[in-house]
Design a protein around this motif. Structure first.
Motif, PDB file in Angstrom:
ATOM      1  N   ALA A  67       0.837  -1.213   0.000  1.00 50.43           N
ATOM      2  CA  ALA A  67       0.000   0.000   0.000  1.00 50.43           C
ATOM      3  C   ALA A  67       0.866   1.256   0.000  1.00 50.43           C
ATOM      4  CB  ALA A  67      -0.944  -0.011   1.196  1.00 50.43           C
ATOM      5  N   PHE A  68       0.646   2.095  -0.991  1.00 52.35           N
ATOM      6  CA  PHE A  68       1.428   3.326  -1.087  1.00 52.35           C
ATOM      7  C   PHE A  68       1.078   4.236   0.082  1.00 52.35           C
ATOM      8  CE2 PHE A  68       2.403   7.625  -2.383  1.00 52.35           C
ATOM      9  CZ  PHE A  68       3.688   7.483  -2.894  1.00 52.35           C
ATOM     10  N   SER A  69       2.124   4.706   0.783  1.00 50.07           N
ATOM     11  CA  SER A  69       1.909   5.476   2.006  1.00 50.07           C
ATOM     12  C   SER A  69       2.216   6.951   1.801  1.00 50.07           C
ATOM     13  CB  SER A  69       2.827   4.905   3.094  1.00 50.07           C
ATOM     14  OG  SER A  69       2.872   5.803   4.181  1.00 50.07           O
ATOM     15  N   GLY A  70       1.430   7.780   2.476  1.00 54.15           N
ATOM     16  CA  GLY A  70       1.717   9.216   2.475  1.00 54.15           C
ATOM     17  C   GLY A  70       2.487   9.621   3.726  1.00 54.15           C
ATOM     18  N   GLY A  71       2.995   8.579   4.456  1.00 54.15           N
ATOM     19  CA  GLY A  71       3.736   8.852   5.685  1.00 54.15           C
ATOM     20  C   GLY A  71       5.194   9.199   5.401  1.00 54.15           C
ATOM     21  N   LYS A  72       5.875   9.644   6.428  1.00 49.66           N
ATOM     22  CA  LYS A  72       7.297  10.004   6.265  1.00 49.66           C
ATOM     23  C   LYS A  72       8.178   8.759   6.426  1.00 49.66           C
ATOM     24  CE  LYS A  72       6.805  14.393   5.501  1.00 49.66           C
ATOM     25  NZ  LYS A  72       5.346  14.271   5.301  1.00 49.66           N
ATOM     26  N   PRO A  73       9.392   8.802   5.874  1.00 50.23           N
ATOM     27  CA  PRO A  73      10.282   7.630   5.884  1.00 50.23           C
ATOM     28  C   PRO A  73      10.587   7.105   7.289  1.00 50.23           C
ATOM     29  CG  PRO A  73      11.116   9.322   4.402  1.00 50.23           C
ATOM     30  CD  PRO A  73       9.957   9.927   5.114  1.00 50.23           C
ATOM     31  N   LEU A 128       9.801   7.206  11.667  1.00 47.41           N
ATOM     32  CA  LEU A 128       8.777   7.544  12.654  1.00 47.41           C
ATOM     33  C   LEU A 128       9.007   8.951  13.175  1.00 47.41           C
ATOM     34  CD1 LEU A 128       6.333   6.591  14.296  1.00 47.41           C
ATOM     35  CD2 LEU A 128       7.910   5.746  16.043  1.00 47.41           C
ATOM     36  N   GLU A 129      10.285   9.271  13.428  1.00 44.45           N
ATOM     37  CA  GLU A 129      10.628  10.594  13.968  1.00 44.45           C
ATOM     38  C   GLU A 129      10.126  11.716  13.059  1.00 44.45           C
ATOM     39  OE1 GLU A 129      14.814  10.978  14.511  1.00 44.45           O
ATOM     40  OE2 GLU A 129      14.589  12.866  15.634  1.00 44.45           O
ATOM     41  N   GLU A 130      10.462  11.589  11.765  1.00 47.58           N
ATOM     42  CA  GLU A 130      10.003  12.606  10.807  1.00 47.58           C
ATOM     43  C   GLU A 130       8.485  12.665  10.748  1.00 47.58           C
ATOM     44  OE1 GLU A 130      12.356  12.976   6.858  1.00 47.58           O
ATOM     45  OE2 GLU A 130      12.902  10.992   7.682  1.00 47.58           O
ATOM     46  N   HIS A 131       7.860  11.450  10.770  1.00 48.60           N
ATOM     47  CA  HIS A 131       6.396  11.396  10.654  1.00 48.60           C
ATOM     48  C   HIS A 131       5.748  12.151  11.809  1.00 48.60           C
ATOM     49  CE1 HIS A 131       2.670   9.722   8.984  1.00 48.60           C
ATOM     50  NE2 HIS A 131       2.265   9.538  10.245  1.00 48.60           N
ATOM     51  N   ARG A 132       6.266  11.894  13.029  1.00 48.23           N
ATOM     52  CA  ARG A 132       5.703  12.577  14.208  1.00 48.23           C
ATOM     53  C   ARG A 132       5.888  14.083  14.081  1.00 48.23           C
ATOM     54  NH1 ARG A 132       2.440   8.813  16.256  1.00 48.23           N
ATOM     55  NH2 ARG A 132       3.474   7.160  17.443  1.00 48.23           N
ATOM     56  N   LYS A 133       7.042  14.479  13.526  1.00 50.58           N
ATOM     57  CA  LYS A 133       7.382  15.900  13.455  1.00 50.58           C
ATOM     58  C   LYS A 133       6.598  16.618  12.358  1.00 50.58           C
ATOM     59  CE  LYS A 133      11.487  18.849  13.288  1.00 50.58           C
ATOM     60  NZ  LYS A 133      12.943  18.834  13.096  1.00 50.58           N
ATOM     61  N   TYR A 134       6.618  16.028  11.131  1.00 58.34           N
ATOM     62  CA  TYR A 134       6.013  16.744   9.986  1.00 58.34           C
ATOM     63  C   TYR A 134       4.614  16.252   9.614  1.00 58.34           C
ATOM     64  CZ  TYR A 134      10.885  18.177   9.407  1.00 58.34           C
ATOM     65  OH  TYR A 134      12.132  18.688   9.606  1.00 58.34           O
ATOM     66  N   GLY A 135       4.253  15.047  10.063  1.00 64.36           N
ATOM     67  CA  GLY A 135       2.952  14.493   9.698  1.00 64.36           C
ATOM     68  C   GLY A 135       2.950  13.859   8.311  1.00 64.36           C
ATOM     69  N   GLY A 136       1.877  13.093   8.010  1.00 64.54           N
ATOM     70  CA  GLY A 136       1.745  12.423   6.701  1.00 64.54           C
ATOM     71  C   GLY A 136       0.894  13.243   5.734  1.00 64.54           C
ATOM     72  N   ILE A 137       0.795  12.747   4.518  1.00 63.21           N
ATOM     73  CA  ILE A 137      -0.049  13.418   3.514  1.00 63.21           C
ATOM     74  C   ILE A 137      -1.200  12.486   3.150  1.00 63.21           C
ATOM     75  CG2 ILE A 137      -0.085  14.579   1.265  1.00 63.21           C
ATOM     76  CD1 ILE A 137       3.004  14.670   1.435  1.00 63.21           C
ATOM     77  N   PRO A 138      -2.358  12.642   3.823  1.00 66.65           N
ATOM     78  CA  PRO A 138      -3.476  11.719   3.575  1.00 66.65           C
ATOM     79  C   PRO A 138      -3.901  11.691   2.107  1.00 66.65           C
ATOM     80  CG  PRO A 138      -4.139  13.524   5.051  1.00 66.65           C
ATOM     81  CD  PRO A 138      -2.660  13.625   4.861  1.00 66.65           C
ATOM     82  N   GLU A 139      -3.820  12.833   1.440  1.00 64.43           N
ATOM     83  CA  GLU A 139      -4.319  12.913   0.041  1.00 64.43           C
ATOM     84  C   GLU A 139      -3.646  11.904  -0.896  1.00 64.43           C
ATOM     85  OE1 GLU A 139      -3.599  15.440   1.968  1.00 64.43           O
ATOM     86  OE2 GLU A 139      -5.406  16.673   2.028  1.00 64.43           O
TER      87      GLU A 139
END
Lengths: 381, 381
Positions: A284-290, A292-303
């Motif tokens: 599944a193609f993810s809009g999350g960051k590479p 966990l740290e980055e994801h928590r900081k910048y957030g994912g792209i749901p679109e």
């Protein structure tokens, strides 16, 4: 330099990045307005629009306002269908789910074509006997949706041709090769059956002459309805109306159309739990960051996230829940792994229920095809 | 300067001076030899060939030797037909008379298609209801020929399509637009129905898979059989065989094909005596000399005389009589007026007998279409 792959959308091919706004202008359809949706909602029994409308998955139309204006007078029927080329995936259910919603809300008749002729004509390997087996399997999947057995007619073209041929001739007489080439992209290599089939697909738009025919289908099917709308009034038939849904994306990314030809791009209706988990987790193609740290900081792209998109248009019925998922994913509170888990649970539940319904409704298949009230009428015509 | 009009012969158009030798090489068919005709004659019950063979009116073939070789094993059936575009003239009976002769001599099944779909698709003014009326009238004329009600099946395509569609799809899948354009001369203006119809016309060549299908028809119909012969063996059907008759000329001259569109060029099956007399006397192209004196002195030219030609191929059964007519006309002993009188009497008798047979055989139409032994089998398939 940013080169976009050219957008190609025909009934037989979907490729490139799909720009849905552009398709509206390219096909000459009309965008579904909030006003029209509100008018529809006001006339529903449940006082609530289906998910597909609420989340703008159904987004374009032709003359749908004519349906909404007189919907309380039972002024329309639904026609949709499927080409039986193999086993079905969740994307194949979209039109049938939409049809069922209209039948539940407004009591309309539903006609479902299995275009076994078309699939035979364009298949490189399947013969008519193989297509026939697939047709019966597909009808069982569609019967799982739970239509009203007295208001629904399932038919295969090679069987129902006896009742459709004359009307097909009427449209065919008025459609020349140059129109067909322009609208469908036919060329010298196209076989004669494929060319004529386009006329067969038009016939059910005339099944109830006094009522409007409403077609819920992917926007890629629109070319057929353009020909119907050009010719129908000369033959004293009503112009067909349509609502167009966007295309359900493959697992690998939110662009394009889920396809049976790539096993891992689709969730099939007979996939087991393990397969579902594996496909989503792995592909599944993810809009999350590479990280966990980055994801928590910048957030994912749901679109651009397939899991979010599938939840949005198909699996998360509750508006407040999907809004929460959106917010949490965007802010990084919800991780990609957690989002996948939510989707996997939803899909597993959906497929489980579908399989149960399939077993339960098998008994109705004969009614849909031959012995129900509407089916009987259609065979006695 | 001698400019010949270009020869055009297709299923929908015959124009220019027809050179039958040239058509054989153009279409790639085979000339019927005296040897093959003798072999056929030896196997007939009556020990005599039909007029059409004896007078070289049937003159070309495809694989007819395969029929003759095993004719005593009942190894073949006959398929022919008609496009119901209006009332019938004597030229329209040629194939049916041929079919009846084979049935009488060898007991074979005969299948007769009424291509109501084709005629609707190419007609500028007729609708399906009008074509249907014409179809029934045409079937009554064909029934007058007196086929065996248990070995003959009459069908209209719009009605029998249910049993033909799948086989049409098989041929259609293997025939692309570029082949159809080359063989039938289709272009961008051709309608989609007309294009697909060519596949329907092929289907009855597969009705009895184990036997050879023999088609007696005008050589203008040959393009269909070329496609059938290219594809059939890939589908485990036998290659169709054919015998080709020349075309019955219009009253006005021995070239071209009798056509319903010019009322005075044809003798219709419902013409009365006065009309027949008038048409022949007024319009029949004569090979006689301008004055009686010159005619007596130099003689006429039977080869270009329509009356002589019609007597030769259709109305004068006795070989010694036709030889006498030829000789007397050529030497000037027989005048043009006397020759016309002979023909008029023959035609009047022919039409009178045809009308009587039509009334007498009306009762069998239902057997040919539905209740006879062969018809029943074909509907139960």
């Amino acid at each position: 330099m940013n080169i976009k792959k050219e957008q190609i959308v025909t009934p037989w091919q979907v490729s490139g990045e799909i720009d849905y706004e552009k398709l509206i202008s390219q096909f000459g359809t009309t965008k579904l307005t909030e006003k029209l949706k509100k008018d529809l909602e006001n006339k529903t029994k449940s006082k609530k629009l289906h998910l597909f409308f609420r989340r703008n998955f159904i987004y374009s139309h032709r003359d749908f306002n004519k349906i909404v204006e007189n919907i309380e007078n039972n002024n329309f029927y639904i026609y949709t269908g499927r080409g039986p080329s193999g086993k079905m995936h969740i994307g194949h259910l979209i039109s049938f789910i939409t049809a069922k919603w209209f039948q539940d809300e407004f009591g309309c008749n539903v006609y479902i074509m299995l275009s076994d002729d078309e699939k035979y004509l364009i298949s490189k390997k399947l013969n008519l006997e193989e297509i026939n087996k697939i047709s019966i399997q597909n009808f069982e999947e569609i019967a799982a949706i739970g239509f009203d057995p007295d208001k629904t007619f399932f038919f295969k073209n090679t069987e129902y041709i006896s009742k459709m041929y004359k009307t097909a001739l009427k449209f065919a007489k008025r459609t020349n090769l140059s129109t067909a080439k322009a609208i469908f992209g036919f060329n010298n290599e196209t076989n004669l059956g494929h060319i004529f089939y386009t006329m067969i697909q038009i016939v059910p738009t005339t099944f109830e002459r006094d009522k409007y025919c409403l077609i819920p289908a992917g926007i890629d099917q629109d070319p057929y309805w353009r020909i119907q709308r050009d010719i129908s009034e000369k033959l004293n038939f009503k112009k067909v109306t349509a609502i167009h849904n966007k295309l359900l994306s493959p697992i690998q990314g939110i662009n394009g159309k889920m396809s049976s030809s790539n096993e891992n791009s689709a969730i099939f209706l007979d996939d087991d739990e393990k397969t579902i988990k594996n496909k989503i987790n792995k592909y599944a193609f993810s809009g999350g960051k590479p990280t966990l740290e980055e994801h928590r900081k910048y957030g994912g792209i749901p679109e651009i996230d397939v899991c979010y998109n599938w939840l949005n248009i198909l699996f998360e019925e509750e508006d407040n829940k999907i809004n929460e998922i959106y917010k949490n994913y965007k802010t990084g509170k919800l991780t990609s792994g957690e989002l996948k888990k939510i989707l996997i649970e939803k899909i597993i539940l959906f497929i489980k229920k579908h399989k149960e319904n399939k077993e339960k409704n098998k008994k109705d298949l004969n009614k849909y095809m031959y012995s129900g009230k509407l089916a009987k009428q259609m065979w006695e015509k």
